[in-house]
Enzyme design. Structure first.
Site, mmCIF file in Angstrom:
data_model
loop_
_atom_site.group_PDB
_atom_site.id
_atom_site.type_symbol
_atom_site.label_atom_id
_atom_site.label_comp_id
_atom_site.label_asym_id
_atom_site.label_seq_id
_atom_site.Cartn_x
_atom_site.Cartn_y
_atom_site.Cartn_z
ATOM 1 N N THR A 14 -26.713 7.897 6.798
ATOM 2 C CA THR A 14 -27.873 7.932 7.707
ATOM 3 C C THR A 14 -27.408 7.880 9.157
ATOM 4 O OG1 THR A 14 -29.210 6.789 6.087
ATOM 5 C CG2 THR A 14 -30.013 6.722 8.342
ATOM 6 N N ARG A 21 -28.022 14.262 15.247
ATOM 7 C CA ARG A 21 -29.298 14.736 15.814
ATOM 8 C C ARG A 21 -29.456 14.313 17.272
ATOM 9 N NH1 ARG A 21 -31.215 13.420 10.478
ATOM 10 N NH2 ARG A 21 -31.896 11.380 11.236
ATOM 11 N N CYS A 42 -29.581 3.989 -6.048
ATOM 12 C CA CYS A 42 -30.769 3.392 -6.684
ATOM 13 C C CYS A 42 -31.146 4.158 -7.956
ATOM 14 C CB CYS A 42 -31.942 3.394 -5.708
ATOM 15 S SG CYS A 42 -31.507 2.650 -4.126
ATOM 16 N N ASN A 276 -19.197 -8.798 16.841
ATOM 17 C CA ASN A 276 -18.578 -9.474 17.986
ATOM 18 C C ASN A 276 -17.440 -8.637 18.588
ATOM 19 O OD1 ASN A 276 -17.095 -9.951 15.529
ATOM 20 N ND2 ASN A 276 -15.804 -11.348 16.682
ATOM 21 N N TYR A 281 -19.747 -1.504 15.169
ATOM 22 C CA TYR A 281 -21.089 -1.782 14.647
ATOM 23 C C TYR A 281 -20.991 -1.999 13.135
ATOM 24 C CZ TYR A 281 -22.836 0.133 19.064
ATOM 25 O OH TYR A 281 -23.117 0.359 20.387
ATOM 26 N N GLY A 284 -26.140 -2.340 6.808
ATOM 27 C CA GLY A 284 -26.319 -2.266 5.355
ATOM 28 C C GLY A 284 -26.021 -3.558 4.613
ATOM 29 N N ASP A 285 -25.593 -3.378 3.355
ATOM 30 C CA ASP A 285 -25.384 -4.521 2.464
ATOM 31 C C ASP A 285 -24.286 -5.459 2.943
ATOM 32 O OD1 ASP A 285 -27.264 -3.369 0.875
ATOM 33 O OD2 ASP A 285 -25.984 -3.121 -0.882
ATOM 34 N N TYR A 428 -61.170 4.888 -0.994
ATOM 35 C CA TYR A 428 -61.795 4.579 -2.284
ATOM 36 C C TYR A 428 -62.538 5.761 -2.875
ATOM 37 C CZ TYR A 428 -65.410 3.369 -5.559
ATOM 38 O OH TYR A 428 -66.217 3.390 -6.650
HETATM 39 P P1 FAD Z 1 -23.492 1.611 0.012
HETATM 40 O O1 FAD Z 1 -24.629 2.528 -0.108
HETATM 41 O O2 FAD Z 1 -23.066 0.859 -1.205
HETATM 42 O O3 FAD Z 1 -22.264 2.421 0.573
HETATM 43 C C1 FAD Z 1 -21.049 1.811 0.848
HETATM 44 C C2 FAD Z 1 -19.944 2.820 0.647
HETATM 45 O O4 FAD Z 1 -18.839 2.414 1.417
HETATM 46 C C3 FAD Z 1 -19.444 2.885 -0.777
HETATM 47 O O5 FAD Z 1 -19.584 4.190 -1.287
HETATM 48 C C4 FAD Z 1 -17.985 2.487 -0.697
HETATM 49 O O6 FAD Z 1 -17.150 3.230 -1.564
HETATM 50 C C5 FAD Z 1 -17.664 2.782 0.737
HETATM 51 N N1 FAD Z 1 -16.559 1.986 1.281
HETATM 52 C C6 FAD Z 1 -16.441 0.641 1.265
HETATM 53 N N2 FAD Z 1 -15.321 0.268 1.901
HETATM 54 C C7 FAD Z 1 -14.746 1.392 2.352
HETATM 55 C C8 FAD Z 1 -13.549 1.655 3.081
HETATM 56 N N3 FAD Z 1 -12.757 0.675 3.493
HETATM 57 N N4 FAD Z 1 -13.238 2.934 3.361
HETATM 58 C C9 FAD Z 1 -14.037 3.958 2.949
HETATM 59 N N5 FAD Z 1 -15.167 3.765 2.256
HETATM 60 C C10 FAD Z 1 -15.517 2.500 1.955
HETATM 61 N N6 FAD Z 1 -31.925 -0.898 -3.232
HETATM 62 C C11 FAD Z 1 -33.251 -0.705 -3.120
HETATM 63 O O7 FAD Z 1 -33.810 -0.951 -2.051
HETATM 64 N N7 FAD Z 1 -33.989 -0.225 -4.173
HETATM 65 C C12 FAD Z 1 -33.424 0.074 -5.367
HETATM 66 O O8 FAD Z 1 -34.111 0.520 -6.300
HETATM 67 C C13 FAD Z 1 -32.033 -0.148 -5.525
HETATM 68 N N8 FAD Z 1 -31.437 0.106 -6.703
HETATM 69 C C14 FAD Z 1 -30.083 -0.056 -6.805
HETATM 70 C C15 FAD Z 1 -29.475 0.235 -8.015
HETATM 71 C C16 FAD Z 1 -28.103 0.088 -8.155
HETATM 72 C C17 FAD Z 1 -27.469 0.375 -9.463
HETATM 73 C C18 FAD Z 1 -27.316 -0.329 -7.041
HETATM 74 C C19 FAD Z 1 -25.831 -0.475 -7.175
HETATM 75 C C20 FAD Z 1 -27.916 -0.634 -5.835
HETATM 76 C C21 FAD Z 1 -29.299 -0.503 -5.701
HETATM 77 N N9 FAD Z 1 -29.945 -0.794 -4.506
HETATM 78 C C22 FAD Z 1 -31.299 -0.626 -4.395
HETATM 79 C C23 FAD Z 1 -29.208 -1.290 -3.336
HETATM 80 C C24 FAD Z 1 -28.893 -0.153 -2.368
HETATM 81 O O9 FAD Z 1 -28.237 0.841 -3.055
HETATM 82 C C25 FAD Z 1 -28.050 -0.696 -1.235
HETATM 83 O O10 FAD Z 1 -28.809 -1.657 -0.550
HETATM 84 C C26 FAD Z 1 -27.616 0.368 -0.251
HETATM 85 O O11 FAD Z 1 -26.956 1.410 -0.885
HETATM 86 C C27 FAD Z 1 -26.688 -0.254 0.790
HETATM 87 O O12 FAD Z 1 -26.198 0.722 1.637
HETATM 88 P P2 FAD Z 1 -24.770 0.539 2.328
HETATM 89 O O13 FAD Z 1 -24.545 1.733 3.169
HETATM 90 O O14 FAD Z 1 -24.687 -0.795 2.944
HETATM 91 O O15 FAD Z 1 -23.744 0.517 1.117
#
Ligand code: FAD
Length: 554
Positions: A14, A21, A42, A276, A281, A284-285, A428
């Site tokens: 994203t 853009r 997901c 910091n 930046y 995400g998770d 409705y």
């Molecule tokens: P991610 O999308 O996990 O992307 C991180 C990426 O970084 C990974 O591909 C990893 O390989 C890469 N990476 C990590 N370290 C490095 C590095 N050093 N060098 C290069 N690449 C690296 N959320 C919802 O809101 N609704 C749902 O229904 C839902 N269902 C889910 C189902 C499953 C099975 C899973 C696993 C997650 C689900 N989630 C859901 C959670 C959601 O997918 C995450 O919140 C979201 O993807 C987080 O985005 P992100 O960019 O932080 O991490």
């Protein structure tokens, strides 16, 4: 300007697209350790179950399309292994070429996501025990379940990923045991709402058995299978297991770069997603957020927030001062033919944040019942007593759960009150809703409590009320309903006979009134109150009481 993004899925992809853009000239490099970028994690459970039949259905963007449309340099199988903030360089390990090289950056975005928790259970090294994070994991699981003889699975963890995966393993023809340490499935729900799902599972007799309040102590590998020994002494025989015991931020790379982290390793960022370390930046998770309701630091890993944060990081790099205001945990899950959704605070969270809160339970229908296909839902709403502010909602039921929970999500975010809910003018027509939508009804129910028109009591108070000789539990359901089950020691006066019976009731006693769902008993309470009786309405009615207590008995 050169921007390097680490992690090519939700937040990272994203951020990359938004950057392009906003700035057509920037050099954008997206590094992804795995084989795929921008795939729908997901959707992974649905690939395992076969509902999404092909891997390509999960891939939103390929490196080639990203290059073509956005002119973004995407490198898969490329892991960032070291960051030198003082030099603004990243060491990249290229797994395809088995080589390492340095890249420079002006701005760096970390979106490394979170990894599955691997509980310290002996025996998890068996190759038939899986975790689910990436498309490659899902492919491995799918391939394994298609091997002849794979019939039984143990899923460790009853959160979203565990429950969705369990459903899909069943769809693929397996028998599944879910083992959950807590007392209920789906932690964002309170126990009494989750009890609806436990009861649904029991009634539907899907091939899932539930082991609550217990954990896997050890796995034992056998020829042709694995055994899971539970802390309650049971042994589950299976052909495979999935560890779905939660996630932890994948942030060791960030730590080595001097990026400040909090508990469990979450990266600390400001509202512009800046760490910091200058020019770094994180989104995400991997990051800590502010709980949008309490204002407290929180860890709520979800796809929506990751996407929003990716956009915000890109904005800020391009000079737009957009800010991330917090996460409220809006989430939803399909489990066979029911839906569970929640937003904002549940009871536990409201209590621990120190809110003086109360709650309502409404059992209602997705649309006018005279129009075919109406489905039931239970809505539990947590609200602040003093102000009527909506703090959170949890809904379990059939169709229409999603749109109601989204309305509550807006109400929570906008700090709306019960009165605001009553005033919401919603679309409705009979196939879609009722003239008073369930969300309006929730507002009315809360208003009735706040203005003292009705006082409630709750299912867990019933044993104490039963034991009180000055209290009467009054059942106002019909004879036919009562025949199906009743609360011990309750007195039965159907609602339509209540007015006639008033003179026979003892005014020195307190009346604890219930019907099936709480609506007729509310009317009964109004009649009683207007005639000088001390009375209380059972929130959620007999159905909630029965559902919750039958689960407790299990
Ligand atoms: P991610 O999308 O996990 O992307 C991180 C990426 O970084 C990974 O591909 C990893 O390989 C890469 N990476 C990590 N370290 C490095 C590095 N050093 N060098 C290069 N690449 C690296 N959320 C919802 O809101 N609704 C749902 O229904 C839902 N269902 C889910 C189902 C499953 C099975 C899973 C696993 C997650 C689900 N989630 C859901 C959670 C959601 O997918 C995450 O919140 C979201 O993807 C987080 O985005 P992100 O960019 O932080 O991490």
């Amino acid at each position: 300007m050169k921007v390097v993004i680490i992690g090519g899925v939700a937040g990272g992809a994203t951020a990359a697209a938004r950057l392009r853009r906003l700035n057509d000239k920037a050099e954008i490099l997206l590094l992804e350790r795995g084989k795929h970028i921008s795939y729908a994690n997901c959707g992974l459970p649905y690939y395992i179950g076969g509902e999404i039949p092909s891997q390509s259905g999960l891939i939103v963007q390929t490196p080639e399309r990203f290059k073509e449309r956005f002119n973004i340099d995407v490198r898969v199988m490329s892991e960032a292994v070291e960051i030198h903030p003082s030099l603004r360089t990243v060491l990249v390990r290229d797994y395809a070429k088995n080589a390492e090289y340095w890249e420079t950056y002006d701005e760096l975005i970390l979106s490394p996501g979170a990894e599955p928790v691997k509980p310290p259970i002996p025996g998890t090294g068996d190759k038939r025990i899986f975790t689910l994070r990436s498309l490659s994991d899902a492919v491995k699981i799918r391939e394994y379940i298609l091997t002849p003889g794979v019939k039984r699975a143990v899923v460790v963890g009853g959160g979203f990923i565990g429950v969705e995966t369990a459903e899909n393993l069943v769809r693929a023809g397996l028998k599944v045991s879910i083992v959950e340490m807590g007392d209920h499935l789906i932690p964002p729900l309170d126990y009494d709402v989750a009890a609806e799902i436990h009861a649904y599972l029991k009634n539907k007799s899907y091939s899932i058995d539930l082991h609550l309040n217990t954990a896997v102590k050890a796995f034992y590998s056998r020829e042709g299978g694995i055994s899971a020994e539970l802390t309650d002494g049971k042994i589950l025989e299976a052909d495979m297991a999935i560890l779905a015991a939660g996630v932890i931020p994948d942030t060791s790379l960030a730590e080595s770069a001097g990026v400040e982290r909090g508990g469990r390793g979450v990266i600390l960022v400001d509202e512009h997603m800046r760490t910091n370390v200058p020019h770094i930046y994180a989104v995400g998770d991997a990051v800590e957020v502010k709980n949008a309701v309490t204002g407290q630091p929180a860890y709520i890993p979800l796809a929506g927030p990751a996407n929003k944060q990716g956009r915000i990081a890109a904005d800020n790099i391009c000079g737009i001062r957009s800010a991330y205001k917090g996460t409220q945990g809006s989430s939803i899950l399909k489990f066979f033919d029911i839906t569970a959704a929640s937003t904002g605070l549940n009871e536990r969270a409201a209590a621990s944040a120190g809110f003086d809160y109360d709650k309502t339970y409404i059992r209602t229908y997705s649309h006018a019942t005279y129009y075919p296909g109406a489905e039931q839902m239970l809505i539990k709403t947590v609200f602040e007593k003093k102000t009527g502010r909506i703090l959170g909602a949890q809904i379990v039921g059939g169709s229409g759960v999603d749109k109601r929970c989204d309305l509550f999500a807006v109400a929570v975010r906008a700090k709306m009150t019960a009165q605001d809910l009553t005033e919401m003018e919603l679309c409705y027509a009979p196939p879609f809703s009722s003239a008073k939508d369930p969300v309006n009804i929730t507002g009315y129910a809360i208003e009735n409590i706040l203005t003292g028109k009705v006082r409630q009591f709750h299912w867990n108070q019933i044993p104490a009320i039963s034991a009180d000789e000055n209290a009467v539990i009054l059942d106002v359901r019909t004879e036919a309903e009562r025949k199906q089950g009743f609360i011990a020691n309750s007195v039965h006066v159907p609602l339509d006979e209540l007015r006639e019976m008033l003179r026979k009731l003892d005014k020195s006693k307190a009346y604890y009134v219930h019907c099936r769902t709480g609506l007729r008993s509310y009317i009964a309470c109004r009649i009683l109150a207007k005639n000088g009786f001390d009375c209380y309405n059972l929130a959620g009615g007999y159905v909630l009481y029965e559902t919750v207590t039958s689960g407790l008995a299990q």
